[in-house]
Design a protein around this motif. Structure first.
Motif, PDB file in Angstrom:
ATOM      1  N   ILE A 136       0.812  -1.230   0.000  1.00 23.11           N
ATOM      2  CA  ILE A 136       0.000   0.000   0.000  1.00 23.11           C
ATOM      3  C   ILE A 136       0.837   1.268   0.000  1.00 23.11           C
ATOM      4  CG2 ILE A 136      -1.782   1.298   1.236  1.00 23.11           C
ATOM      5  CD1 ILE A 136      -2.583  -1.451   2.520  1.00 23.11           C
ATOM      6  N   ILE A 137       1.880   1.306   0.821  1.00 20.12           N
ATOM      7  CA  ILE A 137       2.635   2.541   1.036  1.00 20.12           C
ATOM      8  C   ILE A 137       3.979   2.490   0.322  1.00 20.12           C
ATOM      9  CG2 ILE A 137       3.620   4.090   2.776  1.00 20.12           C
ATOM     10  CD1 ILE A 137       0.601   3.903   2.989  1.00 20.12           C
ATOM     11  N   ASP A 138       4.249   3.465  -0.527  1.00 21.62           N
ATOM     12  CA  ASP A 138       5.528   3.504  -1.231  1.00 21.62           C
ATOM     13  C   ASP A 138       6.646   3.949  -0.290  1.00 21.62           C
ATOM     14  OD1 ASP A 138       5.924   6.694  -1.977  1.00 21.62           O
ATOM     15  OD2 ASP A 138       3.821   6.084  -2.056  1.00 21.62           O
ATOM     16  N   ASN A 143       9.174   6.826   4.250  1.00 22.25           N
ATOM     17  CA  ASN A 143      10.363   7.410   4.884  1.00 22.25           C
ATOM     18  C   ASN A 143      10.082   8.805   5.441  1.00 22.25           C
ATOM     19  OD1 ASN A 143      11.951   5.169   4.367  1.00 22.25           O
ATOM     20  ND2 ASN A 143      12.681   5.947   2.396  1.00 22.25           N
ATOM     21  N   GLN A 144       9.146   9.527   4.817  1.00 23.29           N
ATOM     22  CA  GLN A 144       8.819  10.877   5.279  1.00 23.29           C
ATOM     23  C   GLN A 144       7.875  10.886   6.481  1.00 23.29           C
ATOM     24  OE1 GLN A 144      10.139  13.707   4.324  1.00 23.29           O
ATOM     25  NE2 GLN A 144      11.351  12.873   2.646  1.00 23.29           N
ATOM     26  N   VAL A 145       7.015   9.871   6.594  1.00 21.60           N
ATOM     27  CA  VAL A 145       5.993   9.909   7.651  1.00 21.60           C
ATOM     28  C   VAL A 145       6.314   9.025   8.858  1.00 21.60           C
ATOM     29  CG1 VAL A 145       4.201  10.434   5.961  1.00 21.60           C
ATOM     30  CG2 VAL A 145       4.555   8.049   6.671  1.00 21.60           C
ATOM     31  N   LYS A 146       7.296   8.155   8.736  1.00 26.82           N
ATOM     32  CA  LYS A 146       7.570   7.178   9.798  1.00 26.82           C
ATOM     33  C   LYS A 146       7.764   7.829  11.159  1.00 26.82           C
ATOM     34  CE  LYS A 146      11.296   4.733   9.245  1.00 26.82           C
ATOM     35  NZ  LYS A 146      12.221   3.701   8.722  1.00 26.82           N
ATOM     36  N   GLU A 164       2.665  -2.064  14.767  1.00 27.13           N
ATOM     37  CA  GLU A 164       2.959  -2.273  16.186  1.00 27.13           C
ATOM     38  C   GLU A 164       4.257  -1.588  16.592  1.00 27.13           C
ATOM     39  OE1 GLU A 164       3.128  -5.956  19.432  1.00 27.13           O
ATOM     40  OE2 GLU A 164       2.747  -6.348  17.309  1.00 27.13           O
ATOM     41  N   ASP A 165       5.260  -1.630  15.705  1.00 30.34           N
ATOM     42  CA  ASP A 165       6.567  -1.057  16.023  1.00 30.34           C
ATOM     43  C   ASP A 165       7.091  -0.317  14.795  1.00 30.34           C
ATOM     44  OD1 ASP A 165       9.184  -0.441  16.695  1.00 30.34           O
ATOM     45  OD2 ASP A 165       9.613  -2.400  17.587  1.00 30.34           O
ATOM     46  N   LYS A 166       7.158   1.012  14.877  1.00 25.79           N
ATOM     47  CA  LYS A 166       7.575   1.800  13.712  1.00 25.79           C
ATOM     48  C   LYS A 166       9.046   1.602  13.367  1.00 25.79           C
ATOM     49  CE  LYS A 166       8.675   6.109  16.169  1.00 25.79           C
ATOM     50  NZ  LYS A 166       8.408   7.565  16.228  1.00 25.79           N
ATOM     51  N   ASN A 167       9.816   1.042  14.286  1.00 27.01           N
ATOM     52  CA  ASN A 167      11.237   0.800  14.028  1.00 27.01           C
ATOM     53  C   ASN A 167      11.502  -0.562  13.404  1.00 27.01           C
ATOM     54  OD1 ASN A 167      12.161   3.326  15.156  1.00 27.01           O
ATOM     55  ND2 ASN A 167      11.675   2.475  17.166  1.00 27.01           N
ATOM     56  N   LYS A 168      10.447  -1.349  13.213  1.00 25.16           N
ATOM     57  CA  LYS A 168      10.616  -2.682  12.633  1.00 25.16           C
ATOM     58  C   LYS A 168       9.728  -2.882  11.411  1.00 25.16           C
ATOM     59  CE  LYS A 168      12.057  -4.962  16.928  1.00 25.16           C
ATOM     60  NZ  LYS A 168      11.753  -6.047  17.895  1.00 25.16           N
ATOM     61  N   ILE A 169       9.465  -1.797  10.692  1.00 21.25           N
ATOM     62  CA  ILE A 169       8.657  -1.897   9.470  1.00 21.25           C
ATOM     63  C   ILE A 169       9.509  -2.496   8.355  1.00 21.25           C
ATOM     64  CG2 ILE A 169       7.365  -0.619   7.724  1.00 21.25           C
ATOM     65  CD1 ILE A 169       6.811   1.515   9.860  1.00 21.25           C
ATOM     66  N   ASN A 170       9.005  -3.550   7.736  1.00 15.32           N
ATOM     67  CA  ASN A 170       9.695  -4.150   6.590  1.00 15.32           C
ATOM     68  C   ASN A 170       8.649  -4.568   5.565  1.00 15.32           C
ATOM     69  OD1 ASN A 170      11.315  -5.396   4.744  1.00 15.32           O
ATOM     70  ND2 ASN A 170      12.039  -7.021   6.113  1.00 15.32           N
ATOM     71  N   THR A 171       8.532  -3.779   4.521  1.00 13.12           N
ATOM     72  CA  THR A 171       7.527  -4.064   3.489  1.00 13.12           C
ATOM     73  C   THR A 171       8.139  -4.702   2.241  1.00 13.12           C
ATOM     74  OG1 THR A 171       7.722  -1.795   2.645  1.00 13.12           O
ATOM     75  CG2 THR A 171       5.986  -2.216   4.267  1.00 13.12           C
ATOM     76  N   CYS A 172       9.396  -5.103   2.316  1.00 11.62           N
ATOM     77  CA  CYS A 172      10.059  -5.734   1.173  1.00 11.62           C
ATOM     78  C   CYS A 172       9.601  -7.189   1.015  1.00 11.62           C
ATOM     79  CB  CYS A 172      11.577  -5.699   1.354  1.00 11.62           C
ATOM     80  SG  CYS A 172      12.273  -4.046   1.376  1.00 11.62           S
ATOM     81  N   TRP A 173       9.507  -7.651  -0.207  1.00  6.87           N
ATOM     82  CA  TRP A 173       9.137  -9.038  -0.491  1.00  6.87           C
ATOM     83  C   TRP A 173      10.330  -9.954  -0.232  1.00  6.87           C
ATOM     84  CZ3 TRP A 173       5.934 -12.862  -0.918  1.00  6.87           C
ATOM     85  CH2 TRP A 173       6.267 -14.002  -1.645  1.00  6.87           C
ATOM     86  N   LEU A 227       3.388  16.422  -1.613  1.00  8.93           N
ATOM     87  CA  LEU A 227       4.240  17.364  -0.879  1.00  8.93           C
ATOM     88  C   LEU A 227       4.955  16.667   0.272  1.00  8.93           C
ATOM     89  CD1 LEU A 227       1.937  20.525  -0.744  1.00  8.93           C
ATOM     90  CD2 LEU A 227       4.086  20.280  -2.020  1.00  8.93           C
ATOM     91  N   ILE A 228       4.235  15.822   0.986  1.00  2.00           N
ATOM     92  CA  ILE A 228       4.837  15.034   2.071  1.00  2.00           C
ATOM     93  C   ILE A 228       5.914  14.121   1.510  1.00  2.00           C
ATOM     94  CG2 ILE A 228       4.423  13.231   3.775  1.00  2.00           C
ATOM     95  CD1 ILE A 228       1.598  14.415   4.153  1.00  2.00           C
ATOM     96  N   ARG A 229       5.571  13.430   0.420  1.00  2.00           N
ATOM     97  CA  ARG A 229       6.506  12.461  -0.194  1.00  2.00           C
ATOM     98  C   ARG A 229       7.807  13.131  -0.618  1.00  2.00           C
ATOM     99  NH1 ARG A 229       3.055  10.761  -3.340  1.00  2.00           N
ATOM    100  NH2 ARG A 229       2.571   8.752  -2.343  1.00  2.00           N
ATOM    101  N   ASN A 230       7.697  14.349  -1.108  1.00  2.00           N
ATOM    102  CA  ASN A 230       8.869  15.057  -1.606  1.00  2.00           C
ATOM    103  C   ASN A 230       9.553  15.907  -0.539  1.00  2.00           C
ATOM    104  OD1 ASN A 230       8.615  14.042  -4.265  1.00  2.00           O
ATOM    105  ND2 ASN A 230       6.985  15.514  -4.670  1.00  2.00           N
ATOM    106  N   GLY A 231       9.105  15.755   0.694  1.00  2.00           N
ATOM    107  CA  GLY A 231       9.784  16.418   1.823  1.00  2.00           C
ATOM    108  C   GLY A 231       9.495  17.894   1.893  1.00  2.00           C
TER     109      GLY A 231
END
Length: 231
Positions: A136-138, A143-146, A164-173, A227-231
């Motif tokens: 869902i999230i690119d 990286n901008q909203v974490k 549950e834990d923003k420091n352990k997000i892994n959306t890679c396949w 705008l968020i995505r581009n910082g």
């Protein structure tokens, strides 16, 4: 497995734009795990997180838009997976709208239902069903909203993210389940062979007044997300 490879009205994978994409990327030449990863990465990062006209648009329309949310990205992901011979299905839920705060604001957040219709794709790989919610999230947006996520109910939510834990997000396949909004799920609506079946029963944009207001405001929302995505 035939039911999980079938083309439908929403999964219009014989559309020229979808077939041209598959040929240009050479996805049919890959091994099964690499096929899934290539399609997943394309939908995750090249189809940006954003809000389409409605939930039940065709895969080719999502591809044309170039952006999507949980429901529309699931449609495109399923169509591409089935087009390259990977069985998949859709799993539906209700999700607490609080996790959308920051992505949705003002009137559009106010008019959103308390429980939002949510879906993810499940792919059949290594003799089991694997969840691909992380699509869902690119990465650029994430990286901008974490670091803007709010602590809520022993987890972190906001901007379309709920973990549950923003420091352990892994959306890679990596051949395993991926999650990005599941922490806010409130109700399990079941598993469906196709998005057509699911969205005929559950839909966020069935109310005509809310649908009109949403379409007036969503373009502003998408500009804000960029705008968020581009910082």
């Amino acid at each position: 497995m035939k039911a999980y490879l079938k083309e439908t009205k929403l999964l219009d994978f014989t559309a020229p734009s979808i077939q041209d994409l598959i040929i240009s990327r050479g996805w049919n030449q890959l091994e099964e795990k690499e096929k899934i990863g290539a399609v997943y990465d394309f939908v995750r990062n090249e189809i940006k997180f954003g809000y389409n006209e409605k939930d039940d648009i065709t895969a080719s329309e999502v591809l044309r838009d170039g952006y999507g949310q949980c429901n529309t990205k699931s449609i495109l992901l399923m169509a591409l997976l089935r087009a390259v011979g990977i069985p998949c299905r859709i799993h539906g839920f209700f999700i607490d709208k609080k996790m959308q705060k920051g992505a949705l604001t003002g009137f559009i957040y106010l008019f959103a239902p308390k429980k939002i219709v949510h879906a993810w794709t499940e792919v059949y790989f290594n003799n089991r069903w694997i969840t691909l919610e992380g699509v869902i999230i690119d990465d650029k947006y994430l990286n901008q909203v974490k670091d803007r996520l709010c602590n809520f109910n022993k987890g972190y939510i906001g901007y379309g993210v709920s973990v549950e834990d923003k420091n352990k997000i892994n959306t890679c396949w990596q051949g395993q389940n991926t999650y990005i909004q599941s922490f806010s799920i409130t109700d399990d609506l079941g598993i469906f062979n196709s998005p057509d079946d699911f969205f005929s029963q559950y839909n966020n944009t069935s109310n005509k007044i809310k649908k009109f207001l949403f379409n007036v405001l969503r373009k502003k929302v998408n500009k804000k997300l960029n705008l968020i995505r581009n910082g």
